[in-house]
Design an enzyme around this catalytic site. Sequence first.
Site, PDB file in Angstrom:
ATOM      1  N   HIS A 101       1.066  -1.524   0.170  1.00  0.00           N
ATOM      2  CA  HIS A 101      -0.263  -0.270   0.186  1.00  0.00           C
ATOM      3  C   HIS A 101       1.236   0.880  -0.128  1.00  0.00           C
ATOM      4  O   HIS A 101       1.951   1.278   0.464  1.00  0.00           O
ATOM      5  CB  HIS A 101      -0.648   0.319   1.755  1.00  0.00           C
ATOM      6  CG  HIS A 101      -1.398  -0.969   1.760  1.00  0.00           C
ATOM      7  ND1 HIS A 101      -1.289  -2.459   2.257  1.00  0.00           N
ATOM      8  CD2 HIS A 101      -3.332  -1.204   1.505  1.00  0.00           C
ATOM      9  CE1 HIS A 101      -2.377  -3.085   2.193  1.00  0.00           C
ATOM     10  NE2 HIS A 101      -3.461  -2.620   2.367  1.00  0.00           N
ATOM     11  N   ASP A 104       1.923   2.154   3.632  1.00  0.00           N
ATOM     12  CA  ASP A 104       3.445   0.778   3.856  1.00  0.00           C
ATOM     13  C   ASP A 104       4.785   1.211   3.617  1.00  0.00           C
ATOM     14  O   ASP A 104       6.319   0.972   4.380  1.00  0.00           O
ATOM     15  CB  ASP A 104       3.315  -0.052   3.582  1.00  0.00           C
ATOM     16  CG  ASP A 104       1.780  -1.074   3.400  1.00  0.00           C
ATOM     17  OD1 ASP A 104       1.013  -0.944   4.643  1.00  0.00           O
ATOM     18  OD2 ASP A 104       1.324  -1.963   2.456  1.00  0.00           O
ATOM     19  N   GLU A 269      -8.957 -14.069  -1.424  1.00  0.00           N
ATOM     20  CA  GLU A 269      -8.238 -14.031  -0.713  1.00  0.00           C
ATOM     21  C   GLU A 269      -8.738 -15.352   0.534  1.00  0.00           C
ATOM     22  O   GLU A 269      -9.973 -14.971   0.736  1.00  0.00           O
ATOM     23  CB  GLU A 269      -8.445 -12.482   0.741  1.00  0.00           C
ATOM     24  CG  GLU A 269      -7.673 -13.068   1.959  1.00  0.00           C
ATOM     25  CD  GLU A 269      -7.060 -11.656   2.489  1.00  0.00           C
ATOM     26  OE1 GLU A 269      -6.491 -10.383   1.850  1.00  0.00           O
ATOM     27  OE2 GLU A 269      -6.462 -11.666   3.543  1.00  0.00           O
ATOM     28  N   HIS A 272     -10.982 -13.829   3.428  1.00  0.00           N
ATOM     29  CA  HIS A 272     -11.928 -13.438   2.585  1.00  0.00           C
ATOM     30  C   HIS A 272     -13.459 -13.918   3.000  1.00  0.00           C
ATOM     31  O   HIS A 272     -14.311 -14.334   2.995  1.00  0.00           O
ATOM     32  CB  HIS A 272     -12.295 -12.576   1.961  1.00  0.00           C
ATOM     33  CG  HIS A 272     -11.212 -11.252   2.678  1.00  0.00           C
ATOM     34  ND1 HIS A 272     -10.330 -10.267   2.158  1.00  0.00           N
ATOM     35  CD2 HIS A 272     -10.289 -11.010   3.800  1.00  0.00           C
ATOM     36  CE1 HIS A 272      -9.408  -9.456   2.155  1.00  0.00           C
ATOM     37  NE2 HIS A 272      -8.818  -9.901   3.338  1.00  0.00           N
ATOM     38  N   ASP A 297      -4.241 -13.503  -2.166  1.00  0.00           N
ATOM     39  CA  ASP A 297      -4.092 -13.326  -0.721  1.00  0.00           C
ATOM     40  C   ASP A 297      -3.788 -14.639   0.116  1.00  0.00           C
ATOM     41  O   ASP A 297      -5.119 -15.073  -0.368  1.00  0.00           O
ATOM     42  CB  ASP A 297      -4.673 -12.410  -0.132  1.00  0.00           C
ATOM     43  CG  ASP A 297      -4.488 -10.340  -0.306  1.00  0.00           C
ATOM     44  OD1 ASP A 297      -3.199 -10.492  -2.058  1.00  0.00           O
ATOM     45  OD2 ASP A 297      -4.652 -10.398   0.130  1.00  0.00           O
ATOM     46  N   ASP A 308     -10.628 -12.040  10.722  1.00  0.00           N
ATOM     47  CA  ASP A 308     -10.308 -11.531   9.865  1.00  0.00           C
ATOM     48  C   ASP A 308      -8.330 -12.061  10.556  1.00  0.00           C
ATOM     49  O   ASP A 308      -7.485 -10.270  10.639  1.00  0.00           O
ATOM     50  CB  ASP A 308      -9.295 -10.426   8.785  1.00  0.00           C
ATOM     51  CG  ASP A 308      -8.698 -10.855   7.668  1.00  0.00           C
ATOM     52  OD1 ASP A 308      -8.680 -11.416   6.907  1.00  0.00           O
ATOM     53  OD2 ASP A 308      -8.602  -9.692   6.915  1.00  0.00           O
ATOM     54  N   ASP A 310      -5.836 -13.865   9.281  1.00  0.00           N
ATOM     55  CA  ASP A 310      -4.727 -13.593   8.535  1.00  0.00           C
ATOM     56  C   ASP A 310      -3.819 -14.463   8.625  1.00  0.00           C
ATOM     57  O   ASP A 310      -2.411 -13.973   8.950  1.00  0.00           O
ATOM     58  CB  ASP A 310      -4.246 -11.674   8.637  1.00  0.00           C
ATOM     59  CG  ASP A 310      -4.560 -11.430   7.219  1.00  0.00           C
ATOM     60  OD1 ASP A 310      -6.148 -12.036   6.761  1.00  0.00           O
ATOM     61  OD2 ASP A 310      -4.971  -9.349   7.834  1.00  0.00           O
ATOM     62  N   ASP A 339      -0.606 -11.944   2.535  1.00  0.00           N
ATOM     63  CA  ASP A 339      -1.424 -11.407   3.756  1.00  0.00           C
ATOM     64  C   ASP A 339      -1.619 -11.866   5.024  1.00  0.00           C
ATOM     65  O   ASP A 339      -2.805 -12.481   5.251  1.00  0.00           O
ATOM     66  CB  ASP A 339      -2.794 -10.829   2.227  1.00  0.00           C
ATOM     67  CG  ASP A 339      -3.326  -9.725   3.405  1.00  0.00           C
ATOM     68  OD1 ASP A 339      -2.434  -9.060   4.549  1.00  0.00           O
ATOM     69  OD2 ASP A 339      -4.509  -9.014   2.773  1.00  0.00           O
TER      70      ASP A 339
HETATM   71  C1  XUL Z   1      -7.333  -6.675   3.985  1.00  0.00           C
HETATM   72  C2  XUL Z   1      -6.685  -7.077   3.496  1.00  0.00           C
HETATM   73  C3  XUL Z   1      -6.119  -6.028   2.520  1.00  0.00           C
HETATM   74  C4  XUL Z   1      -5.643  -5.649   0.997  1.00  0.00           C
HETATM   75  C5  XUL Z   1      -4.788  -4.647   0.048  1.00  0.00           C
HETATM   76  O1  XUL Z   1      -8.373  -7.801   4.740  1.00  0.00           O
HETATM   77  O2  XUL Z   1      -6.940  -8.769   2.683  1.00  0.00           O
HETATM   78  O3  XUL Z   1      -4.678  -5.776   2.988  1.00  0.00           O
HETATM   79  O4  XUL Z   1      -5.381  -7.006   0.826  1.00  0.00           O
HETATM   80  O5  XUL Z   1      -5.583  -3.915   0.773  1.00  0.00           O
HETATM   81 CO    CO Z   2      -5.690  -9.239   1.338  1.00  0.00          CO
END
Ligand code: XUL
Ligand code: CO
Length: 440
Positions: A101, A104, A269, A272, A297, A308, A310, A339
């Site tokens: 991003h 970042d 992702e 998600h 992702d 989430d 991750d 991610d």
């Molecule tokens: C948030 C997510 C983000 C995107 C990029 O849940 O996955 O980090 O991958 O903005």
């Molecule tokens: Co993501």
Amino acid sequence: MSAFFASIPQIAYEGPASKNPFAFKYYDAEKVIMGKKMKEHLPFAMAWWHNLCANGKDMFGEGTADKSFGAKPGTMEHAKAKVDAGIEFMQKLGIEYYCFHDVDLVPEDSEDINVTNARLDEISDYILEKTKGTNIKCLWGTANMFNNPRFMNGAGSTNSAEVYCFAAAQIKKALDITVKLGGRGYVFWGGREGYETLLNTDVKLEQENIANLMRMAVEYGRSIGFTGDFLIEPKPKEPMKHQYDFDAATAIGFLRQYGLDKDFKLNIEANHATLAGHTFQHELRISAINGMLGSIDANQGDMLLGWDTDEFPFNVYDTTLAMYEVLKAGGINGGFNFDSKNRRPSNTFEDMFHAYILGMDTFALGLIKAAAMIEDGRIDEFVKQRYASYTDTEIGRKIRNHSATLAELADCAAQMKKPAYPASGRQELLEQVMNEVLFK
Ligand code: XUL
Ligand code: CO
């Protein structure tokens, strides 16, 4: 050259018998599977935010990991130290891509976007200089349009035309930087593109504005020579209660409605998908059959927690089924961006390497097993046979080529009086076949 990870050796493939914690057991970059090298099947990417920025801070406590890399956070010196650390990290693991991003990469100036943009010019020059002569490149870039308080009501979906201009400005700059760094994709994750209550929300206006922002991004991106995919990353909730890009099917419908489907694909992702009440495999399948599978992702959620998380991928069933979809789709243009973040108590540099080794090996094992499932052939053959009535009977073929009428089909039913029962779905047998392939 700086050495932030001097105590960590170069990570090499040693095979499943190895007990070396700093070696791959399954990821063998040059190994050919179904006609392609593993590293071509699996273009892995490092997520700048989790790996170089996040320090384990959560809603209940301060960070546990030191990501200062010898510099003061919030300075350009720190931004550059992160570039140096990131390159060293990727090289030690043989990772060729990164995702970022805008914020970042550099600290955002709270008073003036022009200051932030000048910093982005400086850091992208620095990344180009430092990656010259290496095989490290950008997978995708994006603009963070959810962190800054100005985006409290969304970016493309904001109620404020002023804030909308700032979203546009950030996208424009992030696209400039992505193109400059040779990025293959540009991602929209609509973190705050949604709503908390309909009592204060004009959904139609918000969705039209989001689509229009995307259309302007496509026009600008193409005008500066961006030839890659624009990507939507669906997510149903968190931070907003309702997010417009709920899941793959919803995002595809949105893209088609606004004529964006030629330029956009999806970035799916895993965590998600599960938040949307789907499996990772489901979201990949829906994207693939619609020609919309762009990038991935790579992470996993926790079935005991509803948010989430991750986590680094560890579940080989999930990665096998994911790679089965990717192989069936003929591969992806994008890559596999981790991610994913270390758990808060895994707070050392060693843990960053253990995490990536775990994630890369879990996907490599998934690839090996998915290829074995396809080569085994029983599952594919079963699916083919399951739908054989559409190929092996006259009426089935007419249904498939759309030459049958409703009246004709009704006549057919009247003649048959009663259909034969459809054949068994054999789910348990097929799950057994998958276990056989996995544990052989
Ligand atoms: C948030 C997510 C983000 C995107 C990029 O849940 O996955 O980090 O991958 O903005
Ligand atoms: Co993501």
